[in-house]
Design an enzyme around this catalytic site. Sequence first.
Site, short mmCIF file in Angstrom:
data_model
loop_
_atom_site.label_atom_id
_atom_site.label_comp_id
_atom_site.label_asym_id
_atom_site.label_seq_id
_atom_site.Cartn_x
_atom_site.Cartn_y
_atom_site.Cartn_z
N HIS A 1 44.09 34.45 42.19
CA HIS A 1 43.19 35.16 43.41
C HIS A 1 41.86 34.81 43.37
O HIS A 1 41.02 35.42 42.87
CB HIS A 1 43.49 36.68 43.07
CG HIS A 1 44.81 37.26 43.32
ND1 HIS A 1 45.42 37.86 44.31
CD2 HIS A 1 45.95 37.26 42.45
CE1 HIS A 1 46.50 38.12 44.41
NE2 HIS A 1 47.03 37.86 43.22
N ASP B 1 36.67 49.67 44.18
CA ASP B 1 35.04 49.92 44.08
C ASP B 1 34.54 49.00 43.13
O ASP B 1 33.64 48.42 43.31
CB ASP B 1 34.95 51.37 43.84
CG ASP B 1 34.62 52.24 45.00
OD1 ASP B 1 34.16 51.72 46.05
OD2 ASP B 1 35.10 53.37 44.81
N CYS C 1 48.85 33.55 45.65
CA CYS C 1 49.86 34.35 45.19
C CYS C 1 51.14 34.16 45.65
O CYS C 1 51.69 32.96 45.69
CB CYS C 1 49.27 35.81 44.58
SG CYS C 1 50.44 36.47 43.34
N GLU D 1 39.69 35.40 45.69
CA GLU D 1 39.04 36.39 46.52
C GLU D 1 38.34 37.25 45.42
O GLU D 1 37.25 37.81 45.69
CB GLU D 1 39.88 37.16 47.23
CG GLU D 1 40.83 38.07 46.61
CD GLU D 1 42.26 37.56 46.27
OE1 GLU D 1 43.06 38.46 46.26
OE2 GLU D 1 42.25 36.32 46.24
N GLU E 1 41.09 68.16 40.52
CA GLU E 1 41.49 67.03 39.57
C GLU E 1 39.97 66.41 38.98
O GLU E 1 40.06 66.14 37.77
CB GLU E 1 42.17 65.85 40.34
CG GLU E 1 43.40 66.15 40.99
CD GLU E 1 43.37 66.37 42.35
OE1 GLU E 1 42.34 66.90 42.82
OE2 GLU E 1 44.31 66.64 43.12
#
Length: 546
Positions: free
Chosen positions: A515, A72, A379, A517, A149
Amino acid sequence: MTTNYIFVTGGVVSSLGKGIAAASLAAILEARGLKVTMMKLDPYINVDPGTMSPTQHGEVFVTEDGAETDLDLGHYERFIRTKMTKRNNFTAGRVYADVLRKERRGDYLGATIQVIPHITNAIKDRVIAGSEGHDIAIVEVGGTVGDIESLPFMEAIRQLAVELGRERAMFMHLTLVPYLAAAGEVKTKPTQHSVKELLSIGIQPDILVCRSDRMIPANERKKIALFCNVPEKAVISMKDVDSIYKIPQLVKSQGLDDLVCTRFGIDAPEADLSEWEQVIYEEANPTGEVTIGMVGKYIELPDAYKSVNEALKHAGLKNRLNVTIKYVDSQDIETKGVELLEGLDAILVPGGFGDRGVEGKIRAAQYARENKVPYLGICLGMQVALIEYARNVAGMEGAHSTEFNKDTKYPVVGLITEWVDETGNVEERTESSDLGGTMRLGSQLCHLEKGTKARELYGSATIHERHRHRYEVNNVLRPQIEKAGLKVSGLSADKKLVEMIENPAHPWFVAAQFHPEFTSTPRDGHPLFAGFVKAAGQYSRGEFEK
């Protein structure tokens, strides 16, 4: 600066899109000139998602400062300009670990440690600390109301809202309003029960965001408002749309941002959503189409590659191309052959861990090299490209990474035992180091070599990109591979670690250890992905040199 808080919860079912709803609200408030940050509170007991299976949890999003976080946070960074940090995501496991560490140290002076007040106070302290310096903090609580939880987190935000007062805190609850075809109407009862559950723990929502496959009819909105104790204008429809980037405009048209500004007494100019309108226009008006093959082993859950998927879409926007992603299981390549890669306009091999399917990825890199298909390796995708080149071009038969074969004659990729981080500190690792939190993580400086495709794409001699790995190119064998024609185009800050490689004999074959992205956004895209998708378009039109 006084910070105002919006606490976001979800009910009825999971995966309703709390993160997208929260990020869309943040985008509108930011477009009104406000300084906005976001937080995600995860109720699971893992300290962070770093060691969790991508097929269970989705991708691990890496922040600039090296935190391994919930996916998120990737949505947050794609929707707003604020960069997330370690303070923007924490789990129940992290909170319990910190409290227990303090107890062992004697910080509580012999008190009995309990969920209330010790755990809830620790949660509140983290929320306050993570939001300093912003006008508004949007705090998303993971899970669904009623989950055992999440109870300590619900109690913590309830207490925090009381302590802050109504003028500084409000609750936004996301819920499901299903449409029953047999009855020909939407049903509000699940929403009523969800709010009832929330009320039972002392939280009255101020805004209800109703997920449905259609706009909620006026009569049903009135019904929801009446039975859930909220004004009718605070019942927001969030219908299914074909692009998540349409949601800011959708909820703004219903006055969601005005509800927030009115509640907090904020006098801010109207939101300028012109950048989002441009994104929507580009998405709706492509001039062509490309199919990109993503070769991985977590393909049963596309969220495992969430940021890569989004980065490819962003690159499509910049090139006015509709990008179709074809997922190819690397294990299938091992058993069925490279014929699975035929008809693709480009091949991308993303990151991953473990030896399952690695030979399939190596064969995908070989197919792209030999058939002059555009290739982007990320990667592990860079490491398999290097292994393939070492084996089949540099004459290093059986070359491999020590991650997969410790006895290989040519260990062209090995464990990084030492590196210099962004602040100049020397980090050290060994084979016996823990799996969790021990990788080379976060934003690192990279030097790009003159005359390379990487330098041309970025238009800069130095860049900063985010890392998440513990294996690197073996510098002892590097000269032998370079002599065979592979070009090292990017190096670490101390110029000791290989960060990028490319094949000068190929029209577009680029791979990176980092990375990219994680820094791509719909409004700005990313140069590496933009160049890759552009090359895919050229290949599909037959403009590529073979």
